[in-house]
Design an enzyme around this catalytic site. Structure first.
Site, PDB file in Angstrom:
ATOM      1  N   TYR A  67     -19.647  63.856  -5.029  1.00 53.99           N
ATOM      2  CA  TYR A  67     -20.790  63.579  -5.924  1.00 53.99           C
ATOM      3  C   TYR A  67     -20.430  62.625  -7.076  1.00 53.99           C
ATOM      4  CZ  TYR A  67     -19.745  67.821  -8.937  1.00 53.99           C
ATOM      5  OH  TYR A  67     -19.209  68.764  -9.758  1.00 53.99           O
ATOM      6  N   GLU A  68     -21.489  62.128  -7.701  1.00 56.28           N
ATOM      7  CA  GLU A  68     -21.387  61.087  -8.745  1.00 56.28           C
ATOM      8  C   GLU A  68     -20.666  59.829  -8.243  1.00 56.28           C
ATOM      9  OE1 GLU A  68     -20.769  62.251 -12.762  1.00 56.28           O
ATOM     10  OE2 GLU A  68     -21.758  64.180 -12.438  1.00 56.28           O
ATOM     11  N   GLY A  69     -20.928  59.495  -6.990  1.00 54.84           N
ATOM     12  CA  GLY A  69     -20.324  58.325  -6.359  1.00 54.84           C
ATOM     13  C   GLY A  69     -19.110  58.765  -5.564  1.00 54.84           C
TER      14      GLY A  69
END
Ligand SMILES: Cc1cc2nc3c(=O)[nH]c(=O)nc-3n(C[C@H](O)[C@H](O)[C@H](O)COP(=O)(O)OP(=O)(O)OC[C@H]3O[C@@H](n4cnc5c(N)ncnc54)[C@H](O)[C@@H]3O)c2cc1C
Length: 378
Positions: free
Chosen positions: A361-363
């Site tokens: 997550y978050e890239g």
């Protein structure tokens, strides 16, 4: 260069450590099994300020710098990474308002959080994960505001959120230049919270879809300017990724401490396994890598706090490296414990499952490596 912590930072670490050890860690395995965080624990987090870490002082919050948020988050994550994710999602949802919100929006948003409200950051869609430009959720201009239509997925805190920081596209054919941020109240007609994910790890945090069906928001809900969404998302993630790094360090530290404790207890061939050099090698590598990840997270925070032009690069590096370390260290921690490491009676297998999402997550870490390679090569 000064690595010492201020008295205020030490005090906050102490508070977070106490909550983590007394309230979070003892419930972590049960929450992991049920997939539901109890109301009582959420209230403890709210009352102790763990859900308002990113609220600026001028809007009634603690006004912490990013390093202090990371220090506190690491302690919470040692108790449970899912619980740390719930707190971090409030910060993630707050950053777009910090970056581009109007005075009125900041007052409204942070007042809600200060009163115990929760928030979520809604960017991802079924067809738009790594490619934020593919956001298909539409924001159609109508009299007095916008009509929102579309589906968001994998949104942390969506089932418990009062405020949604939502990314939609104001251009008919989509694309990055139409991406726009809206501040949406959960109880706005047309907003439905969809199915909750049954996840591999971080099970204390609730993750679900958000469905928008002709949801009208006033023009005052638009954060920043029309089409500014991609820039706001990038500035937000620049601040938020070191926090994912901090959660990762917390997971790695917890796994390491558990493995060390076990190595002192467990005897084979008439001696403690801690005395075997191959076990010592595993422990030494875990210690070094966790400490290196921590240092990178601290540096990323420091650069961000000082508006350094390398802040974005270090933000990506800290998230990517620390989450890879968390995955490696938790896997090794299971190995140190042998068969017992594989049992759900012990927390190390949970740490391993929790660590995995940090690489996604978050890239994803592939996306972070694209950023890092581009900075190095061009
Ligand atoms: C538990 C959980 C919580 C989440 N919370 C939130 C949240 O609160 N808010 C929110 O908006 N989103 C959230 N997400 C979504 C998360 O940010 C996305 O899952 C993530 O960005 C990856 O997108 P994707 O899953 O669509 O994978 P995809 O983008 O489909 O990627 C699949 C694979 O392809 C690789 N890949 C993709 N593009 C490239 C490329 N250009 N070069 C090389 N490799 C590439 C990826 O690295 C990955 O390995 C959450 C997800 C989960 C699982």
């Amino acid at each position: 260069m000064d690595f010492s912590l201020t008295a205020k930072q030490q005090e906050l670490i102490g508070l977070a450590k106490e909550i983590s050890e007394k309230e979070i860690a003892p419930r972590a395995l049960d929450i992991d099994k049920s997939g539901v965080m109890d109301e009582d624990l959420l209230n403890i987090l709210k009352q102790s300020g763990m859900t308002t870490l990113a609220v600026p002082a001028e809007y009634g919050g603690p006004g912490l710098d990013l390093l202090t948020v990371a220090l506190v988050t690491e302690e919470i994550a040692k108790g449970c990474a899912g619980v740390a994710t719930v707190c971090a999602a409030n910060s993630l949802a707050s950053f777009p308002v910090v970056v581009a919100g109007s005075e009125e929006q900041k007052k409204e948003y942070f007042d809600c959080l200060n009163k115990g409200g929760m928030a979520c950051f809604a960017l991802t869609e079924p067809g738009a994960g790594s490619d934020a430009g593919a956001v298909a959720c539409k924001a159609k201009k109508v009299e007095g505001g916008y009509l929102l239509n579309g589906t968001k997925c994998f949104i942390t805190n969506a089932p418990i959120a009062d405020k949604i920081t939502l990314f939609a596209n104001t251009r008919e054919f989509g694309g990055i230049r139409g991406l726009t941020v809206f501040m949406v109240d959960r109880n706005t007609p047309g907003v439905t919270i969809g199915k909750e994910e049954d996840k591999m790890g971080i099970r204390a945090s609730a993750t679900s879809e958000i469905i928008l069906d002709d949801c009208f928001v006033p023009a005052t809900a638009l954060v920043g300017r029309n089409g500014m969404g991609f820039r706001i998302a990038m500035e937000t993630l620049e601040k938020a990724r070191p926090i994912v790094g901090a959660i990762s360090v917390g997971i790695a530290q917890a796994a390491l401490e558990h493995a060390i404790h076990y190595a002192h207890q467990r005897k084979q061939f008439g001696q403690k396994i801690a005395s075997f050099e191959m076990v010592q090698e595993m422990i030494a590598d875990m210690v070094m890598k966790t400490e290196a990840a921590r240092a990178l997270v601290y540096k990323a925070c420091w650069l961000e706090m000082n508006n350094d032009k390398q802040a974005s690069l270090y933000s990506s590096m800290s998230k990517c490296y620390a989450s890879d370390v968390a995955m490696e260290v938790t896997t090794t921690a299971v190995q140190v414990m042998g068969g017992n490491g594989y049992s759900r009676e012990n927390p190390n297998e949970k740490y391993m499952r929790d660590a995995k999402i940090m690489q996604i997550y978050e890239g994803t870490n592939q996306v972070q490596r694209l950023v890092i390679a581009n900075a190095a090569l061009y």
